[in-house]
Design a protein around this motif. Structure first.
Motif, PDB file in Angstrom:
ATOM      1  N   ILE A 164     -31.567 -47.307 -15.390  1.00 32.98           N
ATOM      2  CA  ILE A 164     -32.513 -48.046 -14.268  1.00 32.98           C
ATOM      3  C   ILE A 164     -32.048 -47.539 -12.740  1.00 32.98           C
ATOM      4  O   ILE A 164     -30.785 -47.919 -12.679  1.00 32.98           O
ATOM      5  CB  ILE A 164     -32.441 -49.465 -14.400  1.00 32.98           C
ATOM      6  N   PHE A 165     -32.669 -47.009 -12.129  1.00 31.97           N
ATOM      7  CA  PHE A 165     -32.314 -46.638 -10.714  1.00 31.97           C
ATOM      8  C   PHE A 165     -33.714 -46.363  -9.919  1.00 31.97           C
ATOM      9  O   PHE A 165     -34.609 -46.298 -10.147  1.00 31.97           O
ATOM     10  CB  PHE A 165     -31.573 -44.971 -10.690  1.00 31.97           C
ATOM     11  N   SER A 166     -33.384 -46.503  -8.651  1.00 31.74           N
ATOM     12  CA  SER A 166     -34.452 -46.142  -7.517  1.00 31.74           C
ATOM     13  C   SER A 166     -34.234 -44.999  -6.296  1.00 31.74           C
ATOM     14  O   SER A 166     -34.884 -44.443  -5.756  1.00 31.74           O
ATOM     15  CB  SER A 166     -34.556 -47.561  -6.779  1.00 31.74           C
ATOM     16  N   GLU A 167     -32.652 -45.101  -6.472  1.00 30.56           N
ATOM     17  CA  GLU A 167     -32.353 -43.980  -5.003  1.00 30.56           C
ATOM     18  C   GLU A 167     -32.314 -42.546  -5.913  1.00 30.56           C
ATOM     19  O   GLU A 167     -32.030 -42.242  -6.808  1.00 30.56           O
ATOM     20  CB  GLU A 167     -30.822 -44.367  -4.497  1.00 30.56           C
ATOM     21  N   VAL A 168     -32.942 -41.560  -4.887  1.00 34.63           N
ATOM     22  CA  VAL A 168     -32.794 -40.278  -5.256  1.00 34.63           C
ATOM     23  C   VAL A 168     -32.078 -39.492  -3.961  1.00 34.63           C
ATOM     24  O   VAL A 168     -32.813 -39.501  -3.112  1.00 34.63           O
ATOM     25  CB  VAL A 168     -34.050 -39.465  -5.636  1.00 34.63           C
ATOM     26  N   ILE A 169     -30.841 -39.358  -4.037  1.00 34.24           N
ATOM     27  CA  ILE A 169     -30.279 -38.675  -2.778  1.00 34.24           C
ATOM     28  C   ILE A 169     -30.144 -37.135  -3.011  1.00 34.24           C
ATOM     29  O   ILE A 169     -29.707 -36.577  -3.993  1.00 34.24           O
ATOM     30  CB  ILE A 169     -28.666 -39.332  -3.122  1.00 34.24           C
ATOM     31  N   PRO A 170     -30.497 -36.677  -1.845  1.00 34.98           N
ATOM     32  CA  PRO A 170     -30.521 -35.130  -1.818  1.00 34.98           C
ATOM     33  C   PRO A 170     -29.203 -34.541  -2.085  1.00 34.98           C
ATOM     34  O   PRO A 170     -28.270 -35.044  -1.345  1.00 34.98           O
ATOM     35  CB  PRO A 170     -31.410 -34.766  -0.596  1.00 34.98           C
ATOM     36  N   ALA A 171     -29.073 -33.366  -2.783  1.00 36.22           N
ATOM     37  CA  ALA A 171     -27.819 -32.729  -3.049  1.00 36.22           C
ATOM     38  C   ALA A 171     -28.077 -31.221  -2.260  1.00 36.22           C
ATOM     39  O   ALA A 171     -28.951 -30.993  -1.945  1.00 36.22           O
ATOM     40  CB  ALA A 171     -27.307 -32.600  -4.115  1.00 36.22           C
ATOM     41  N   VAL A 172     -27.200 -30.437  -2.317  1.00 33.05           N
ATOM     42  CA  VAL A 172     -27.144 -29.133  -1.823  1.00 33.05           C
ATOM     43  C   VAL A 172     -28.004 -28.071  -2.192  1.00 33.05           C
ATOM     44  O   VAL A 172     -28.754 -27.506  -1.662  1.00 33.05           O
ATOM     45  CB  VAL A 172     -25.813 -28.665  -1.303  1.00 33.05           C
ATOM     46  N   GLY A 173     -28.559 -28.358  -3.652  1.00 33.04           N
ATOM     47  CA  GLY A 173     -29.297 -27.541  -4.303  1.00 33.04           C
ATOM     48  C   GLY A 173     -28.740 -25.924  -4.488  1.00 33.04           C
ATOM     49  O   GLY A 173     -27.468 -25.558  -4.260  1.00 33.04           O
ATOM     50  N   GLY A 174     -29.454 -25.056  -4.373  1.00 34.30           N
ATOM     51  CA  GLY A 174     -29.344 -23.582  -4.657  1.00 34.30           C
ATOM     52  C   GLY A 174     -28.819 -23.160  -5.789  1.00 34.30           C
ATOM     53  O   GLY A 174     -29.249 -23.748  -7.010  1.00 34.30           O
ATOM     54  N   PHE A 175     -27.921 -22.015  -5.840  1.00 35.57           N
ATOM     55  CA  PHE A 175     -27.596 -21.396  -7.230  1.00 35.57           C
ATOM     56  C   PHE A 175     -26.155 -21.784  -7.522  1.00 35.57           C
ATOM     57  O   PHE A 175     -25.438 -22.092  -6.538  1.00 35.57           O
ATOM     58  CB  PHE A 175     -27.635 -20.036  -7.450  1.00 35.57           C
ATOM     59  N   PRO A 176     -25.744 -22.002  -8.592  1.00 37.85           N
ATOM     60  CA  PRO A 176     -24.393 -22.400  -8.973  1.00 37.85           C
ATOM     61  C   PRO A 176     -23.105 -21.061  -8.158  1.00 37.85           C
ATOM     62  O   PRO A 176     -23.686 -20.221  -8.386  1.00 37.85           O
ATOM     63  CB  PRO A 176     -24.206 -22.680 -10.461  1.00 37.85           C
TER      64      PRO A 176
END
Length: 414
Positions: A164-176
């Protein structure tokens, strides 16, 4: 709120077919490394996701660390409950109860239930009503909006537990990190090149940095500033290798040619030649610079053309179409801005003529360099005398060879 787990979502590399496993393995290795200071936390992988069981560790501290992992697009802190209808409803109400201080009249919400475990007795649609109805009854200030709710309560029902959750916190993304090869970055003490390094790492490049210094014209503190910048980059990459190149001999030679308007062009071409040799030694396949088109005399298109011809390696310029404000904003986000604006000189700001050329002629530049018979030898010597240090996230590094540099000072430089 006390959470049980973090959910880490992957980004665009999920579309890479057979290479996806290699990308995932790289992220898992980096996340495991970052979790070492948090002994309670443990890692679990499922298709397309990673789960970090908090084991009593602070979710806010871990989110701050993990959202820097290249390849992770978002993180959600999660409450976990057994996959039984009554307990799911009870946990969902308790979850909303802890967020009640955020509710105002007119706050909207919706329940987004997803039954991943198909043997669960209620469908996803039924669970939306079973969870949403008691929440509406308890919190009178809430209303339902299924299209653009202020709060989206997500309920994922799996056989091993319901999340159960509601927050979606953006992270840096891109390629490993490192999955697209290795490149050598020319790191100055300014704002742009650290941003170019971070942008390159975000696209999956392993980056090694090369910095040119002209002691005694550049100070010891200027050198330490660059090490601080590299350390700030190590906080994103885990580890950064920094090559410190003595450039005094070559730079002072250019001042004696009587071609002041071409000094910057000549200097940067020599930097590229040295960086190319270091790249070949370290098996890097490209060079990276912090050039932004039109920003200074050496970054006009004619200048970049003449300077870039000094190397046979691909020359990557990740900031070339960004304006200064965009670069400054990014440098603040990645934590290098406050270091970059410290007032310590670097060799790129030495001996700058009043009117550097913005349109150098390649034929003339080649002729001038041909008159400098010792230039290839100086380039080789600069490579041989290069000092290399490795910086790790969270570690300090002390420079110990200042006295050696004092002994190497030469009369002709003055």
């Amino acid at each position: 709120m006390k959470y049980d787990m973090l959910l880490l979502r992957f980004g665009e590399f999920m579309l890479k077919g057979k290479n996806r496993a290699r990308f995932e393995k790289t992220i898992i290795t980096q996340v495991r490394s970052l979790l070492k200071p948090y002994p309670g936390a443990s890692l679990r992988k499922e298709f397309g996701r990673l789960y970090v069981d908090l084991g009593g560790e602070s979710h806010t501290e871990l989110i701050a660390v993990l959202k820097r992992v290249f390849g992770v697009t978002s993180i959600s802190p999660v409450k976990v409950t057994p996959s039984e209808t009554d307990q799911i409803v009870e946990t969902a109400i308790a979850f909303m109860d802890e967020r009640e201080s955020e509710f105002k009249d007119g706050t909207t919400f919706k329940v987004n239930a997803r039954r991943v475990w198909k043997e669960f007795p209620n469908s996803s649609h039924e669970m939306n009503h079973l969870v949403g109805s008691p929440i509406l009854r308890k919190f009178q200030q809430l209303s339902v909006d299924v299209r653009q709710p202020n709060i989206e309560l997500r309920v994922e029902i799996r056989d091993q537990g319901t999340y159960i959750f509601s927050e979606v916190i953006p992270a840096v993304g891109g390629f490993p990190l490192g999955t697209n090869g290795k490149a050598m970055l020319l790191l100055s003490g300014g704002i742009d090149s650290p941003v170019a390094a971070w942008s390159s790492m975000r696209r999956g490049l392993e980056v090694e940095c090369v910095h040119f210094y002209s002691y005694p014209f550049t100070s010891q503190r200027a050198k330490e500033k660059v090490i601080d910048l590299a350390r700030a980059l190590a906080d994103h990459a885990g580890t950064i290798k920094l090559h410190l190149v003595p450039f005094t001999e070559i730079q002072t030679a250019f001042t004696q040619l009587g071609q002041d308007n071409l000094i910057i062009t000549l200097m940067r071409r020599s930097m590229l030649r040295i960086a190319t040799k270091l790249a070949e030694r370290e098996r890097a396949l490209a060079l990276i610079t912090g050039d932004s088109l039109g920003q200074v005399a050496s970054q006009t298109l004619p200048s970049m053309n003449v300077i870039g011809r000094a190397t046979d390696l691909p020359l990557l310029r990740p900031l070339v179409m960004m304006d200064k404000q965009e670069i400054i904003t990014l440098s603040k986000q990645i934590g290098t801005y406050d270091i970059s604006i410290l007032p310590y000189e670097d060799c790129c700001t030495l001996f700058v003529p009043k009117s550097p050329t913005t349109n150098p002629n390649l034929r003339i530049v080649d002729k001038i360099e041909a008159t400098m018979s010792q230039l290839p030898e100086w380039v080789e010597q600069a490579v041989e005398k290069t000092e290399t240090i490795t910086l790790h996230a969270g570690e300090n590094y002390m420079i110990t060879n200042q006295q050696d540099e004092v002994n190497d000072m030469k009369e002709e430089w003055f």
